[in-house]
Scaffold this motif. Structure first.
Motif, PDB file in Angstrom:
ATOM      1  N   LYS A 106      10.377  -3.901 -61.298  1.00 35.34           N
ATOM      2  CA  LYS A 106      10.672  -2.469 -61.214  1.00 35.34           C
ATOM      3  C   LYS A 106      10.946  -2.051 -59.771  1.00 35.34           C
ATOM      4  N   GLU A 107      10.145  -2.581 -58.836  1.00 33.51           N
ATOM      5  CA  GLU A 107      10.370  -2.271 -57.422  1.00 33.51           C
ATOM      6  C   GLU A 107      11.740  -2.764 -56.972  1.00 33.51           C
ATOM      7  N   LEU A 116      12.013  -8.691 -52.048  1.00 27.55           N
ATOM      8  CA  LEU A 116      11.573  -8.422 -53.423  1.00 27.55           C
ATOM      9  C   LEU A 116      12.146  -9.457 -54.391  1.00 27.55           C
ATOM     10  N   LYS A 160       5.949  -5.169 -62.506  1.00 22.77           N
ATOM     11  CA  LYS A 160       5.824  -4.255 -61.375  1.00 22.77           C
ATOM     12  C   LYS A 160       6.807  -4.623 -60.260  1.00 22.77           C
ATOM     13  N   ILE A 161       6.881  -5.914 -59.938  1.00 19.71           N
ATOM     14  CA  ILE A 161       7.792  -6.340 -58.872  1.00 19.71           C
ATOM     15  C   ILE A 161       9.243  -6.159 -59.308  1.00 19.71           C
ATOM     16  N   GLU A 179      14.443  -0.439 -58.393  1.00 21.50           N
ATOM     17  CA  GLU A 179      14.457   0.836 -57.668  1.00 21.50           C
ATOM     18  C   GLU A 179      15.123   0.681 -56.301  1.00 21.50           C
TER      19      GLU A 179
END
Length: 600
Positions: free
Chosen positions: A467-468, A505, A464-465, A471
């Motif tokens: 992917k963030e 991030l 999840k991280i 993005e």
């Protein structure tokens, strides 16, 4: 490739495949059972005799049927094909073995089943696998297509269907589709052919039960989940007396453990008294305990226990909807058994505080899962303060297990909720699973379901991280491109904020990956410790190493490697340098070497 060639009646390509098959015969293969026939050699033998095949089972030979059309069609010269060379990044499919359950003696009255190593058998199974692959999302359609297989009157179709479904369900490291799909498909097949297929399925279940001693632990888990789910759809009817041989065996042996786990899973799909009613009285020792809460401060004999008076005060406070500050005020007076003088704040690791608080809260919230979740959410701040240290997190899990020892499902959902709400972390769960408090339950299925769920949560968090982060980088790249096209300087401030977000991030990704690596290091280190202790103890006592506990434990280690192989491969060098060194016992080191060989 060779199966498809057999289906269209082509012979020459087999001679080109033979050298590859011979090399494959020498490679290590994952097995569902520890005893397996050299099926690749059998395929190789059949491939060589396909010059004059005898198709007696109604198999379609499309080249023969369309010969007149093909003769008049435009001919094409295919260019030579050179396979790409091996590189370090090359990804290869996992090795497979051919699953065999039945032979021609299992259905003496119906059509004769093709031999276990005949090419006809492989072609039939390949066609059935294709049907499942095409229609697996619609169980009714899939079942209808399977029972309508062409030439079904010439073969024992039900036996082939059951064998193919179990072959996919037991495929390692993971089945092609979700486990519940196979359960629902078999239920639908039983509805379509109630006069024949349930008998074949019962026969298959009996054969699997008889082979439990040599069955892979991962496949036993799936067998347990399927069988319990299947029974719940047919009023839990089964001839349990036929399995009475398990009552005289060691409780840690595969058969009694299987029956115990099946009954426990059935209880999750029903209720305790129903399970007691469906099995003979002689099976009472294998029946699950009544899933009630164990509250140590609830009876009269608990008056002398440390913290009893505080537990009574907490119970009154919880019932009167006390706030977190009021709970902190009550807990502040609890003495710390680990030191003479508690700290000024009173909230460092204090096992008695945790025990009194968790015991009382879970007892009062024991009515349902929802009540327990609400309690965790309402007093989340208290949990976070009490479980601030690693010892505190571990002790919260210990106390929770003491309260719900007889309710494995409640334990699993509470651990899941505590991880999600960050009351405990994944490493704490791993340490708890390998702790002495769980030694008696170490081989039980729910323990490993919790561990695998914990690993998956950690992996999803990392993904999840990541992917963030990707993005955010893509967004920054688009802004740079837009600015260069429009010559817009007003976006400089936006770029600065986005770059700061990317830096944050990036730090979160590195931290999450570090936690993930630490989780695997904890798991494998604890595996090595308990297995080494067992091996040393057996050597000292002069007893056999190959006990039921050892088989279960070593195959659980293998299970971790296989089910999470894509993640573990990232940390191969670290594992090899820190844990799986040359000095390690060969029994344990072999598991790591086999895992490495999968990518060789």
């Amino acid at each position: 490739m060779c199966l498809r060639c057999a289906g269209i009646g082509t012979c020459m390509p087999f001679y080109h495949l033979c050298p590859g098959l011979e090399r494959s015969c020498t490679k290590r293969k994952m097995q569902r059972w520890t005893e397996s026939l050299p099926t690749l050699k059998a395929i190789l033998k059949d491939a060589r005799r396909l010059m004059c095949p005898c198709y007696k089972y109604g198999l379609q030979r499309n080249r023969i049927h369309k010969k007149s059309i093909l003769c008049e069609a435009l001919q094409h010269n295919l260019p030579p094909f050179t396979p790409p060379p091996h590189t370090e990044d090359s990804v290869y499919p996992m090795p497979r073995v051919i699953f065999r359950m039945f032979d021609y003696t299992d259905d003496p009255e119906g059509p004769v089943m093709p031999g276990s190593h005949s090419v006809e058998r492989f072609v039939i199974e390949e066609n059935l696998h294709c049907i499942v692959k095409s229609h697996w999302k619609e169980r009714k359609t899939c079942a209808a297509q399977l029972v309508s297989y062409p030439g079904k009157n010439k073969i024992p179709l039900n036996y082939h269907i059951v064998e193919v479904i179990f072959a996919e369900l037991f495929q390692l490291p993971a089945p092609p589709h979700i486990d519940v799909m196979y359960t629902t498909l078999l239920i639908e097949l039983c509805k379509l052919q109630p006069g024949s297929l349930p008998q074949v399925l019962a026969q298959a279940t009996e054969m699997l039960y008889m082979r439990l001693d040599t069955m892979n632990t991962t496949c036993v888990d799936r067998f347990i989940n399927w069988f319990s789910h299947h029974l719940s759809n047919f009023q839990f009817r089964w001839s349990w007396e036929d399995w009475s041989d398990c009552l005289t065996q060691d409780p840690e042996s595969p058969k009694p453990k299987f029956v115990r786990e099946v009954l426990e899973k059935c209880m999750r799909l029903s209720y305790h008294q129903r399970i007691l009613d469906i099995v003979p009285p002689t099976f009472s020792t294998l029946c699950p305990a009544n899933p009630t809460c164990i509250y140590k401060y609830g009876d009269e004999s608990s008056n002398s226990l440390p913290g009893h008076s505080v537990a009574l005060c907490l119970a009154v406070a919880f019932k009167s909807k006390a706030t977190n500050d009021e709970i902190f005020s009550i807990l502040k007076d609890v003495p710390n058994p680990n030191q003479d003088d508690d700290d000024d704040e009173g909230f460092s690791f204090n096992p008695l505080k945790i025990e009194v608080f968790v015991q009382t809260l879970l007892h009062l919230a024991a009515k349902s899962f929802s009540h327990s979740f609400s309690a965790l959410a309402k007093f989340h701040e208290v949990f976070k303060t009490l479980a601030e240290s690693d010892e505190g997190k571990l002790h919260v899990l210990r106390v929770m297990f003491e309260v719900w020892r007889n309710h494995p499902q409640m334990i699993a959902v509470l651990v899941d909720k505590m991880i999600r709400t960050q009351i405990v972390d994944c490493a704490a769960v791993a340490n708890w699973i390998f702790s002495s408090e769980l030694s008696r339950d170490f081989t039980r299925l729910f323990v490993w379901e919790i561990l695998h769920s914990t690993i998956r949560k950690m992996s999803k968090h990392v993904l999840k991280i990541q992917k963030e982060l990707e993005e955010a980088k893509e967004k920054l790249a688009r802004q740079h491109k837009r600015r260069s096209d429009d010559d817009d300087r007003s976006s400089d401030r936006k770029d600065g904020a986005l770059e700061e977000q990317i830096e944050r991030l990036q730090e979160k990704v590195e931290s999450a990956q570090s936690e993930q690596k630490n989780l695997f290091l904890v798991i494998f280190q604890r595996f090595i410790m308990i297995l080494t202790e067992h091996l040393v103890r057996c050597e000292t006592d002069g007893t056999s190493v190959l006990t039921p506990w050892y088989k279960n434990c070593i195959e659980r280690l293998q299970q971790i490697f296989l089910q999470h192989h894509q993640i573990i491969q990232q940390y191969m060098v670290t594992l090899e340098n820190l844990l799986f060194t040359a000095e390690l016992d060969p029994h344990i080191l072999a598991m790591f070497q086999q895992f490495c060989a999968l990518q060789a």
